[in-house]
Motif scaffolding. Sequence first.
Motif, short mmCIF file in Angstrom:
data_model
loop_
_atom_site.label_atom_id
_atom_site.label_comp_id
_atom_site.label_asym_id
_atom_site.label_seq_id
_atom_site.Cartn_x
_atom_site.Cartn_y
_atom_site.Cartn_z
N SER A 198 0.85 -1.19 0.00
CA SER A 198 0.00 0.00 0.00
C SER A 198 0.88 1.24 0.00
CB SER A 198 -0.92 0.02 1.23
OG SER A 198 -1.66 1.23 1.25
N ASN A 199 0.58 2.16 -0.87
CA ASN A 199 1.31 3.43 -0.92
C ASN A 199 0.58 4.54 -0.18
OD1 ASN A 199 3.46 2.42 -2.54
ND2 ASN A 199 2.10 2.49 -4.32
N ARG A 200 -0.43 4.15 0.61
CA ARG A 200 -1.23 5.13 1.36
C ARG A 200 -1.04 4.93 2.85
NH1 ARG A 200 -6.85 3.81 0.34
NH2 ARG A 200 -7.24 5.60 1.69
N ARG A 201 -0.55 5.91 3.52
CA ARG A 201 -0.49 5.86 4.97
C ARG A 201 -1.90 6.08 5.51
NH1 ARG A 201 4.83 6.27 6.96
NH2 ARG A 201 3.98 6.75 9.00
N PRO A 202 -2.22 5.38 6.62
CA PRO A 202 -1.35 4.56 7.48
C PRO A 202 -1.42 3.07 7.16
CG PRO A 202 -3.39 5.06 8.63
CD PRO A 202 -3.51 5.69 7.27
N PHE A 203 -1.89 2.70 5.97
CA PHE A 203 -1.98 1.28 5.63
C PHE A 203 -0.59 0.71 5.36
CE2 PHE A 203 -6.11 3.00 4.23
CZ PHE A 203 -6.94 2.24 5.04
N LEU A 204 -0.44 -0.58 5.67
CA LEU A 204 0.83 -1.27 5.42
C LEU A 204 0.78 -2.10 4.15
CD1 LEU A 204 3.66 -2.14 6.20
CD2 LEU A 204 2.68 -3.80 7.78
N GLY A 205 -0.35 -2.75 3.92
CA GLY A 205 -0.47 -3.60 2.74
C GLY A 205 -1.92 -3.83 2.39
N ILE A 206 -2.13 -4.57 1.31
CA ILE A 206 -3.47 -4.91 0.83
C ILE A 206 -3.51 -6.41 0.57
CG2 ILE A 206 -5.25 -4.44 -0.89
CD1 ILE A 206 -3.67 -1.87 -1.58
N LEU A 207 -4.55 -7.06 1.06
CA LEU A 207 -4.79 -8.47 0.75
C LEU A 207 -5.92 -8.53 -0.26
CD1 LEU A 207 -4.64 -10.05 4.34
CD2 LEU A 207 -2.83 -9.92 2.63
N VAL A 208 -5.67 -9.22 -1.37
CA VAL A 208 -6.63 -9.24 -2.48
C VAL A 208 -7.10 -10.67 -2.73
CG1 VAL A 208 -7.05 -8.65 -4.89
CG2 VAL A 208 -5.46 -7.27 -3.53
N ARG A 209 -8.41 -10.87 -2.67
CA ARG A 209 -9.00 -12.18 -2.96
C ARG A 209 -9.01 -12.45 -4.46
NH1 ARG A 209 -14.45 -13.14 0.55
NH2 ARG A 209 -14.43 -14.94 -0.84
N GLU A 210 -9.26 -13.71 -4.81
CA GLU A 210 -9.29 -14.08 -6.22
C GLU A 210 -10.39 -13.37 -6.98
OE1 GLU A 210 -9.55 -18.35 -5.84
OE2 GLU A 210 -7.40 -18.59 -6.24
N ASP A 211 -11.48 -12.98 -6.29
CA ASP A 211 -12.58 -12.27 -6.97
C ASP A 211 -12.33 -10.76 -7.04
OD1 ASP A 211 -12.99 -11.38 -4.38
OD2 ASP A 211 -14.98 -12.25 -4.16
N GLY A 212 -11.14 -10.32 -6.59
CA GLY A 212 -10.79 -8.91 -6.67
C GLY A 212 -11.11 -8.10 -5.42
N THR A 213 -11.79 -8.68 -4.45
CA THR A 213 -12.09 -7.98 -3.20
C THR A 213 -10.79 -7.61 -2.50
OG1 THR A 213 -14.14 -9.23 -2.96
CG2 THR A 213 -13.32 -8.10 -1.00
N ARG A 214 -10.71 -6.37 -2.08
CA ARG A 214 -9.48 -5.85 -1.47
C ARG A 214 -9.71 -5.52 0.00
NH1 ARG A 214 -6.13 -3.79 -5.68
NH2 ARG A 214 -5.33 -2.06 -4.44
N PHE A 215 -8.77 -5.95 0.84
CA PHE A 215 -8.80 -5.64 2.26
C PHE A 215 -7.55 -4.81 2.58
CE2 PHE A 215 -11.02 -9.63 1.64
CZ PHE A 215 -12.20 -9.45 2.36
N HIS A 216 -7.75 -3.57 2.93
CA HIS A 216 -6.64 -2.69 3.27
C HIS A 216 -6.25 -2.95 4.73
CE1 HIS A 216 -7.02 -0.18 -0.41
NE2 HIS A 216 -8.25 -0.69 -0.36
N VAL A 217 -4.97 -3.24 4.95
CA VAL A 217 -4.51 -3.71 6.26
C VAL A 217 -3.72 -2.62 6.97
CG1 VAL A 217 -3.12 -5.41 7.48
CG2 VAL A 217 -4.45 -6.10 5.47
N GLY A 218 -4.10 -2.38 8.22
CA GLY A 218 -3.35 -1.46 9.07
C GLY A 218 -2.91 -2.17 10.33
N ILE A 219 -1.69 -1.89 10.77
CA ILE A 219 -1.15 -2.46 12.00
C ILE A 219 -0.93 -1.31 12.97
CG2 ILE A 219 0.64 -3.91 13.01
CD1 ILE A 219 -0.91 -5.27 10.71
N LEU A 220 -1.64 -1.33 14.09
CA LEU A 220 -1.47 -0.28 15.09
C LEU A 220 -0.34 -0.65 16.01
CD1 LEU A 220 -4.53 0.09 14.13
CD2 LEU A 220 -4.77 1.40 16.25
#
Length: 230
Positions: free
Chosen positions: A136-158
Amino acid sequence: MLAAAAVSPFSTSYKWRVQISGENPEPSLFLTEKEQKVLHALREVDVIGANQLTRIFFSGDKKKAKKMVYKGILIQHSLWNESKEIPFYSLSPCLIRQTGGMEPMSLSVREILSRLVFFQLYGRVKELFPVTIHRSNRRPFLGILVREDGTRFHVGILRGNLHEWEYFLKWSVSDERIILVVEQLPFLKPLESLLQGKMIRVTTDLDLKNTPIEQLFYKWDGDQWKREKA
């Protein structure tokens, strides 16, 4: 009322020290399919714990991780405190320069810990459905998990960055699916008033280690945290 939880092994409350190793020989790019998956994961999220690497990608076979070191693809480093040591891996500096990732020496202790927690989450989410990792290039997210159907989960670690999340949640108007990982749920108390109506699911370090996958996530209902069932 939530019971007090044990201190996470990835807590910023410890006094951590880091030892970063140097350059490996010129890497071999004749990679197996599993090694290619490791290369992709570290190109996106930079570092992974040694135990995480062998568990998630090599079914517990430590020799395969060591083979990637021998081939010049990975370098092992160390993070430790007064009570424990966490070996972790990055890509070799040569590969980092080629792929545009972040070298471990440029990461703070908090950033290293956040990436280790990210892989804890990744390993558990894979129990539910296949996902690929993207930076992920957007703060404060660290990464993105993407399902096979294209659904995206933006991940943040506090991890000591609560103010970033307070600012984001206050001003964000997006309807993105967000997963937050926090050491303990009470750490989120300053954010609770900002969570209502947002597509946010939360889990904790302890839940990632011990909780059945179908009960892994919590949702804020406006008054308290409630476990969701997968």
